[in-house]
Design a protein around this motif. Structure first.
Motif, PDB file in Angstrom:
ATOM      1  N   THR A   1       2.327   1.552  -3.654  1.00 51.23           N
ATOM      2  CA  THR A   1       1.293   1.939  -4.617  1.00 51.23           C
ATOM      3  C   THR A   1       0.877   3.390  -4.423  1.00 51.23           C
ATOM      4  OG1 THR A   1       0.515  -0.351  -4.570  1.00 51.23           O
ATOM      5  CG2 THR A   1      -0.897   1.245  -5.647  1.00 51.23           C
TER       6      THR A   1
ATOM      7  N   SER B   1       0.823  -1.212   0.000  1.00 51.20           N
ATOM      8  CA  SER B   1       0.000   0.000   0.000  1.00 51.20           C
ATOM      9  C   SER B   1       0.855   1.259   0.000  1.00 51.20           C
ATOM     10  CB  SER B   1      -0.955  -0.005   1.197  1.00 51.20           C
ATOM     11  OG  SER B   1      -0.232  -0.029   2.418  1.00 51.20           O
TER      12      SER B   1
ATOM     13  N   THR C   1      -6.524   3.559   8.124  1.00 49.57           N
ATOM     14  CA  THR C   1      -7.539   4.213   7.299  1.00 49.57           C
ATOM     15  C   THR C   1      -8.769   4.567   8.130  1.00 49.57           C
ATOM     16  OG1 THR C   1      -6.768   2.977   5.372  1.00 49.57           O
ATOM     17  CG2 THR C   1      -8.973   3.938   5.244  1.00 49.57           C
TER      18      THR C   1
ATOM     19  N   ALA D   1      -3.027  -1.428   7.613  1.00 50.28           N
ATOM     20  CA  ALA D   1      -3.389  -0.310   6.741  1.00 50.28           C
ATOM     21  C   ALA D   1      -4.870   0.031   6.867  1.00 50.28           C
ATOM     22  CB  ALA D   1      -3.036  -0.654   5.291  1.00 50.28           C
TER      23      ALA D   1
ATOM     24  N   TYR E   1      -2.107  -5.562   5.466  1.00 50.74           N
ATOM     25  CA  TYR E   1      -3.406  -5.082   4.991  1.00 50.74           C
ATOM     26  C   TYR E   1      -4.306  -4.718   6.170  1.00 50.74           C
ATOM     27  CZ  TYR E   1      -7.474  -4.721   1.945  1.00 50.74           C
ATOM     28  OH  TYR E   1      -8.566  -4.251   1.249  1.00 50.74           O
TER      29      TYR E   1
ATOM     30  N   GLY F   1     -12.077  -0.595  -1.828  1.00 52.62           N
ATOM     31  CA  GLY F   1     -11.017  -1.397  -2.443  1.00 52.62           C
ATOM     32  C   GLY F   1     -11.583  -2.574  -3.204  1.00 52.62           C
TER      33      GLY F   1
ATOM     34  N   GLY G   1       1.335   2.952   5.770  1.00 48.23           N
ATOM     35  CA  GLY G   1       0.393   2.178   4.969  1.00 48.23           C
ATOM     36  C   GLY G   1      -1.041   2.549   5.256  1.00 48.23           C
ATOM     37  N   THR G   2      -1.774   2.901   4.210  1.00 51.71           N
ATOM     38  CA  THR G   2      -3.204   3.184   4.302  1.00 51.71           C
ATOM     39  C   THR G   2      -3.883   2.605   3.074  1.00 51.71           C
ATOM     40  OG1 THR G   2      -2.908   5.291   3.148  1.00 51.71           O
ATOM     41  CG2 THR G   2      -2.912   5.366   5.560  1.00 51.71           C
ATOM     42  N   LEU G   3      -5.193   2.467   3.147  1.00 49.15           N
ATOM     43  CA  LEU G   3      -5.980   2.057   1.980  1.00 49.15           C
ATOM     44  C   LEU G   3      -6.458   3.347   1.314  1.00 49.15           C
ATOM     45  CD1 LEU G   3      -7.968  -0.957   3.459  1.00 49.15           C
ATOM     46  CD2 LEU G   3      -5.662  -0.880   2.488  1.00 49.15           C
TER      47      LEU G   3
END
Length: 275
Positions: free
Chosen positions: A97, A94, A157, A153, A150, A172, A198-200
């Protein structure tokens, strides 16, 4: 303390794009909307990206140009796609990206409104911009259902969304998304500690920017997405489901010799992006 996010006002709508001439594939990719794909060759499976690009040229019904942010492949034709080299910056997917998203935001090669998609997402039937711009969710964010990076993250979020009093829906969906640079400019700063942890970012962006009711995806009933998670699904069942779907994706567990053959049969013709 992280600055609170707030919903961003709607920018002026983009002018409608003309319908792509599907028969003239060489000119179809020269106009208008950037289709941005973050790509890390080290983690690619088989020919996912090659077939994804073929699916865009076969089924997108609007003018576009492919923009790859990340790594090159030997088969790429640089005249018919834009490659923005961007080495992997983190082992946390994450984080890496999000870095590639900021690269798209800052690049003059990427249009003000752009499509963000992945190398393992395929257009299975004719697709218009309206199919992509409709917001889609999986339901509420549920970190207890996941593990590892995940899960962490997702928790970050939810914390950011709660600080700003925003909804916590899971955007997502692993489908093509519509981003707007004007809105991204007011989004989570790249140097925010949670961004580096890390975040979504898809759920952060759309929970603060979306102003219409989203569609909830359920692969058994929705008209949008078929996820492939098995290495050997029933092909007749897959074909039947795809009659009413516009997108298909595969999880890492779903990439297999069966899928490679299926995609080859579905998309046999080279795209302009291939040498």
């Amino acid at each position: 303390m992280t600055a609170k996010m707030k919903p961003v006002e709607n920018p002026a709508p983009l002018p409608a794009a003309p319908v792509q001439d599907a028969a003239n594939m060489k000119t179809a990719g020269t106009a208008c909307v950037s289709v941005v794909i973050p790509y890390c060759k080290e983690y690619a499976q088989g020919n996912e990206l090659l077939f994804a690009l073929r699916s865009w040229y076969q089924n997108a019904r609007f003018p576009f140009r492919i923009v790859i942010i990340g790594d090159a492949e030997e088969w790429m034709d640089g005249e018919n796609l834009t490659l923005i080299e961007c080495p992997r910056c983190s082992d946390i997917p994450s984080v890496d990206t999000l870095h590639k998203l900021w690269t798209a935001q800052e690049s003059p090669e990427v249009t003000g409104g752009f499509i963000w998609t992945n190398d393992d997402i395929y257009l299975m039937n004719p697709v218009g911009l309206e199919h992509i711009r409709i917001p889609k969710v999986l339901g509420p964010l549920r970190p207890e259902s996941y593990s590892g990076h995940y899960r962490a993250a997702m928790r970050h979020t939810m914390e950011l969304l709660a600080e700003s009093g925003l909804p916590a829906l899971n955007y997502g969906t692993h489908t093509p998304l519509w981003f707007e640079k004007e809105r991204l400019a007011a989004f989570l700063p790249a140097d925010d500690p949670k961004a580096t942890e890390g975040t979504l970012f898809t759920s952060l962006y759309f929970n603060q920017c979306n102003t219409v009711h989203p569609v909830r995806l359920d692969w058994k009933t929705d008209p949008f997405l078929l996820p492939v998670v098995s290495k050997a699904p029933d092909e007749k069942y897959v074909e039947r489901l795809l009659q009413n779907k516009v997108f298909m994706n595969n999880a890492r567990s779903g990439y297999s010799p069966w899928l490679e053959k299926f995609l080859e049969k579905r998309f046999p013709d080279k795209s302009p992006c291939e040498l």
